[in-house]
Motif scaffolding. Structure first.
Motif, mmCIF file in Angstrom:
data_model
loop_
_atom_site.group_PDB
_atom_site.id
_atom_site.type_symbol
_atom_site.label_atom_id
_atom_site.label_comp_id
_atom_site.label_asym_id
_atom_site.label_seq_id
_atom_site.Cartn_x
_atom_site.Cartn_y
_atom_site.Cartn_z
ATOM 1 N N ALA A 45 1.010 -1.313 -0.324
ATOM 2 C CA ALA A 45 -0.274 0.031 0.065
ATOM 3 C C ALA A 45 1.146 1.198 -0.018
ATOM 4 C CB ALA A 45 -0.469 -0.171 0.902
ATOM 5 N N THR A 46 2.502 0.864 -0.625
ATOM 6 C CA THR A 46 3.303 1.814 0.017
ATOM 7 C C THR A 46 3.097 3.043 -2.064
ATOM 8 O OG1 THR A 46 4.544 1.236 1.290
ATOM 9 C CG2 THR A 46 5.597 2.930 0.280
ATOM 10 N N PRO A 47 3.213 4.275 -2.187
ATOM 11 C CA PRO A 47 3.083 4.943 -3.470
ATOM 12 C C PRO A 47 4.275 4.871 -3.714
ATOM 13 C CG PRO A 47 2.531 6.433 -1.583
ATOM 14 C CD PRO A 47 2.290 4.816 -0.769
ATOM 15 N N PHE A 48 4.692 4.312 -5.348
ATOM 16 C CA PHE A 48 5.958 5.013 -5.480
ATOM 17 C C PHE A 48 6.060 6.931 -5.585
ATOM 18 C CE2 PHE A 48 5.574 0.598 -7.585
ATOM 19 C CZ PHE A 48 6.762 0.512 -7.014
ATOM 20 N N GLY A 49 5.026 7.566 -5.860
ATOM 21 C CA GLY A 49 4.623 9.222 -6.020
ATOM 22 C C GLY A 49 3.699 9.496 -6.961
ATOM 23 N N GLY A 50 2.618 10.170 -6.399
ATOM 24 C CA GLY A 50 1.570 10.778 -7.935
ATOM 25 C C GLY A 50 0.363 9.673 -7.697
ATOM 26 N N GLU A 51 0.893 9.006 -6.930
ATOM 27 C CA GLU A 51 -0.759 8.129 -7.189
ATOM 28 C C GLU A 51 -1.927 8.527 -6.057
ATOM 29 O OE1 GLU A 51 1.986 6.615 -6.270
ATOM 30 O OE2 GLU A 51 2.088 4.474 -6.497
ATOM 31 N N VAL A 52 -3.077 8.313 -6.092
ATOM 32 C CA VAL A 52 -3.798 8.530 -5.056
ATOM 33 C C VAL A 52 -4.513 7.447 -4.254
ATOM 34 C CG1 VAL A 52 -6.695 9.490 -4.263
ATOM 35 C CG2 VAL A 52 -5.421 10.569 -6.655
ATOM 36 N N ILE A 53 -4.464 7.961 -2.823
ATOM 37 C CA ILE A 53 -4.221 6.893 -1.751
ATOM 38 C C ILE A 53 -5.794 6.970 -1.689
ATOM 39 C CG2 ILE A 53 -4.220 6.572 0.652
ATOM 40 C CD1 ILE A 53 -1.844 5.642 -0.853
ATOM 41 N N ILE A 54 -6.388 5.570 -1.643
ATOM 42 C CA ILE A 54 -8.401 6.163 -1.217
ATOM 43 C C ILE A 54 -7.952 4.985 0.057
ATOM 44 C CG2 ILE A 54 -10.695 4.277 -1.803
ATOM 45 C CD1 ILE A 54 -9.854 4.997 -4.720
ATOM 46 N N SER A 55 -8.085 5.276 1.461
ATOM 47 C CA SER A 55 -7.826 5.114 2.436
ATOM 48 C C SER A 55 -9.100 4.717 2.892
ATOM 49 C CB SER A 55 -7.551 6.341 3.839
ATOM 50 O OG SER A 55 -7.744 5.961 4.763
ATOM 51 N N LEU A 56 -9.553 3.437 3.221
ATOM 52 C CA LEU A 56 -10.599 2.321 3.744
ATOM 53 C C LEU A 56 -10.851 2.943 5.143
ATOM 54 C CD1 LEU A 56 -9.663 0.255 1.268
ATOM 55 C CD2 LEU A 56 -11.738 1.364 0.654
ATOM 56 N N VAL A 57 -10.353 4.147 6.324
ATOM 57 C CA VAL A 57 -10.366 4.281 7.599
ATOM 58 C C VAL A 57 -11.059 3.916 7.964
ATOM 59 C CG1 VAL A 57 -7.833 3.610 7.523
ATOM 60 C CG2 VAL A 57 -8.894 5.094 7.744
ATOM 61 N N ARG A 58 -11.644 4.780 7.021
ATOM 62 C CA ARG A 58 -13.403 5.498 7.849
ATOM 63 C C ARG A 58 -14.572 4.095 7.504
ATOM 64 N NH1 ARG A 58 -13.280 11.382 6.323
ATOM 65 N NH2 ARG A 58 -11.314 12.708 7.868
ATOM 66 N N MET A 59 -14.141 3.198 7.015
ATOM 67 C CA MET A 59 -15.357 2.417 6.532
ATOM 68 C C MET A 59 -15.014 0.804 7.660
ATOM 69 S SD MET A 59 -15.187 2.175 2.247
ATOM 70 C CE MET A 59 -16.533 1.056 2.027
#
Lengths: 444, 444
Positions: A45-59
């Protein structure tokens, strides 16, 4: 470090929002990554750089519990340990127990097909997933086995999604099996002066037809670590290894199994062997064991966790190879492992501030995996491939075998916008990064 | 009948011959089907007409046995029961036990992800496969998990091949798990006057935390059949159903479990309940049960076997629906089922010489599956989809969910020459055939 900054982090609340953001990102051709608690050990789940992270922690809700049919429905951000905690008073639990279970999420467990100390008897995450809701990279929302009935006809989409390391879809709902608590459990601790004797005891316990709930081993350096950390047990510091063996099941059968295990341990020159005298002692032994990785931080500035699998009977030979790798690179290597199912965790200790030491640790880690693969094993048992081990996929798969898999990825993820560069060696992306970097785990 | 004559039958001896014939057939665009013993119950290896049959019956060797690491390597034509027979003197066995195990081959078991009476505790075929050698429709030979180490990284090719009903590749070598014989087993037979009481007993046994090795039910018509066949037990003819319950495991735990089962049976108005007094009696009970399908031939000229799955707690309601379907179509329906895991086998009795009766049986079978799907279940537990149930795939999958699967088929099988028209509804092929035909199983 191969890490880079993400372009943005989006906190989603439901599958429709995931679908919506995925469709927008598709339109803009922006790569994206689903992320749970971020406790993974291979950089999935580590970005290389420039990706959008879709965080699921609120689900993070439990949506439904059906103890009569032994299943629970949870959102992906639901923390693993909370499930057992919420049903234990009714006599049930969720079996997969990665050491990070107090923090890791079940969505992440599905992505990585996470294991744990008890997967010898109970299997890994894929053996406990009954159904999934998934947002595909097209933005479509599909349900797989929506009522949690296993063994559906057609191709095993449940199996292919589980352990796909976030490259085929984003899981937004999970139906898991819950199990009835075993009537009884007992735990044995056995100290050995010789690691070969400990390995032989492991083989003989399995040969006797006993399937322990857990069969763990830690070597001397690992013991030095855990005895310096939060839950010291008072293990002798001069032993070669200990075995932590747990059996569970029907009350009436437990003592016979424990006696058989004690006999096997004694027949293999154990220095001392004892049964946990109460639940408090048992809990302490496990807390000590589960601190294993984090405890390395107490004895080394940095460490690299590896994760290989071997046939159980090759254990002594592979341990000798790991010792040789340790000598070659002049780095201490601790070994913590799920000995019962041949899943090794060499922990390579290093100091990133010493020039060249990170690179040596990385090479030593790769050679440990090569030793596992050459013994007829695999390069990961439960931590996944992620960024860290994509180059090592070539140790176990031919180009044809990898092509069969990347062709499947293309079906789900044709634009390769979902978690690109992970899992498989991608020329010009992760291989290149792999050669010059590594992902160390900072001691806690 | 939707059956047709194959163009030719080719008997192959090794993977290279399979690869060679597949490449030639590709060049000529001739469709082909892999076939083992042909005991399948959904027509998966049945030609529509014009296909080349690649018969695997001559690839019937055990290649390797490694009891220490609990695995065996067999060719696809190796007969299921032979594996257990060849290792039982050393105290081992192979768990999946379809009723046809004396004849069916392990290659066919992989294709269909076959189950059996003991899959309640031990799981179906996919839970026992460690590795495969497969000839892809391209003619390439790939090995998946070639040393039999489970939980390989990457996508779960082992899972997706297993149960793919011969549409993704031709399996030419199989690594299976073998298990140590349980120390002890005991078997209970319980006669009930009311099928609701029997169903309730099933639920309560599972709720008690017991996982029986098998938990089977047969209703009055099924009992009429087996008592007229080769291994009559002397079951009373006027009961509503019997339960056949087996527990296995550590000697010391067995009696407690048996006592708990006897108590549950008695609390649910059992007419009579008994424990098998010796191995001979136990074997007779099982021989009688395993004759179940074939025995229908003793009481009906023809019968159609169905195979549905439901959540265990919906059993009484679904049985009532099946009784209503029986009344509607004026056809007797026997029920034999793996009650513990909710896998029903309605057996629709008919006479193909009576005009319209085949069609009525076919419709009744489809409605039984609809009843299972509507109860949150599935249209097959262990027999596969094949020709017979491809139209019913729509009961449980949306078009999107089927497209995700047929897209995967296209990756492996882009020309659709390998077992075309099976598993998924193909407009103009199997759906059309399905509407006018059915595949009856002739009584033996």
């Amino acid at each position: 470090m191969s890490k880079g900054m993400p372009r943005a982090v989006v906190f989603v609340k439901n599958a429709e929002q995931v679908s919506d953001i995925v469709k927008r990102l598709n339109k803009e051709k922006v790569p994206y990554i689903a992320r749970g608690a971020g406790t993974g050990l291979s950089g999935g789940a580590t970005p290389f750089g420039g990706e959008v992270i879709i965080s699921l922690v609120r689900m993070k809700k439990m949506l439904h519990i059906d103890l009569e049919n032994r299943k629970a429905v949870v959102e992906p951000g639901y923390v693993n340990l909370k499930l057992t905690q919420s049903i234990s008073d009714k006599g049930y639990y969720y079996a997969p127990d990665p050491s990070s279970q107090y923090a890791c999420t079940i969505g992440g467990n599905v992505a990585e097909n996470a294991g744990g100390a008890h997967c010898l008897k109970y299997g890994v995450t894929t053996n406990h997933i009954l159904g999934l809701e998934v947002v595909l990279p097209s933005g479509e929302i599909i349900e797989i086995s929506k009522d949690g009935i296993p063994d559906q006809p057609g191709y095993d989409l449940l199996g292919i999604l589980t352990g796909s390391e976030g490259t085929l879809g984003i899981v937004t709902k999970i139906i898991v099996k819950v199990l009835k608590n075993p009537q009884a459990k007992k735990t044995v601790l056995a100290y050995y002066d010789d690691i070969q004797d400990a390995s032989q005891a492991v083989s003989e316990i399995i040969s006797a037809g006993i399937i322990p709930a857990a069969l763990e081993m830690m070597d001397a350096i690992a013991i030095e670590g855990v005895e310096s950390a939060a839950y010291p047990v008072g293990h002798p510091r001069d032993i070669a290894a200990f075995l932590l063996i747990e059996v569970d099941g029907i009350e009436a059968g437990i003592d016979d199994q424990i006696n058989e295990i004690l006999t096997v341990c004694k027949n293999n020159h154990v220095r001392e062997v004892k049964v946990a005298k109460d639940e408090a002692e048992r809990a302490l032994w496990w807390a000590n064991r589960k601190m294993g990785f984090g405890a390395m931080g107490a004895i080394s500035p940095d460490y690299l966790v590896q994760d290989g699998v071997i046939p159980r009977t090759r254990l002594p030979e592979v341990l000798a190879n790991i010792a040789a790798i340790s000598a070659k690179y002049e780095l201490r290597i601790a070994n913590i492992f799920h000995a019962g199912d041949g899943n090794l965790h060499p922990l390579i200790l290093f100091d990133a501030t010493i020039p060249g030491e990170s690179e040596r640790a990385s090479k030593a880690g790769s050679e440990c995996l090569k030793a596992c693969a050459d013994a007829g094993g695999s390069i990961t048992g439960e931590h996944g491939v992620g960024i860290e081990k994509s180059a090592e996929m070539r140790f176990i798969f031919s180009e044809q075998e990898m092509a069969a898999q990347t062709d499947i990825r293309a079906v789900f993820n044709p634009e390769d916008l979902l978690n690109p560069g992970k899992l498989f060696p991608t020329p010009g992306r992760c291989v290149e990064i792999r050669d010059k970097d590594l992902v160390p785990v900072k001691g806690t």
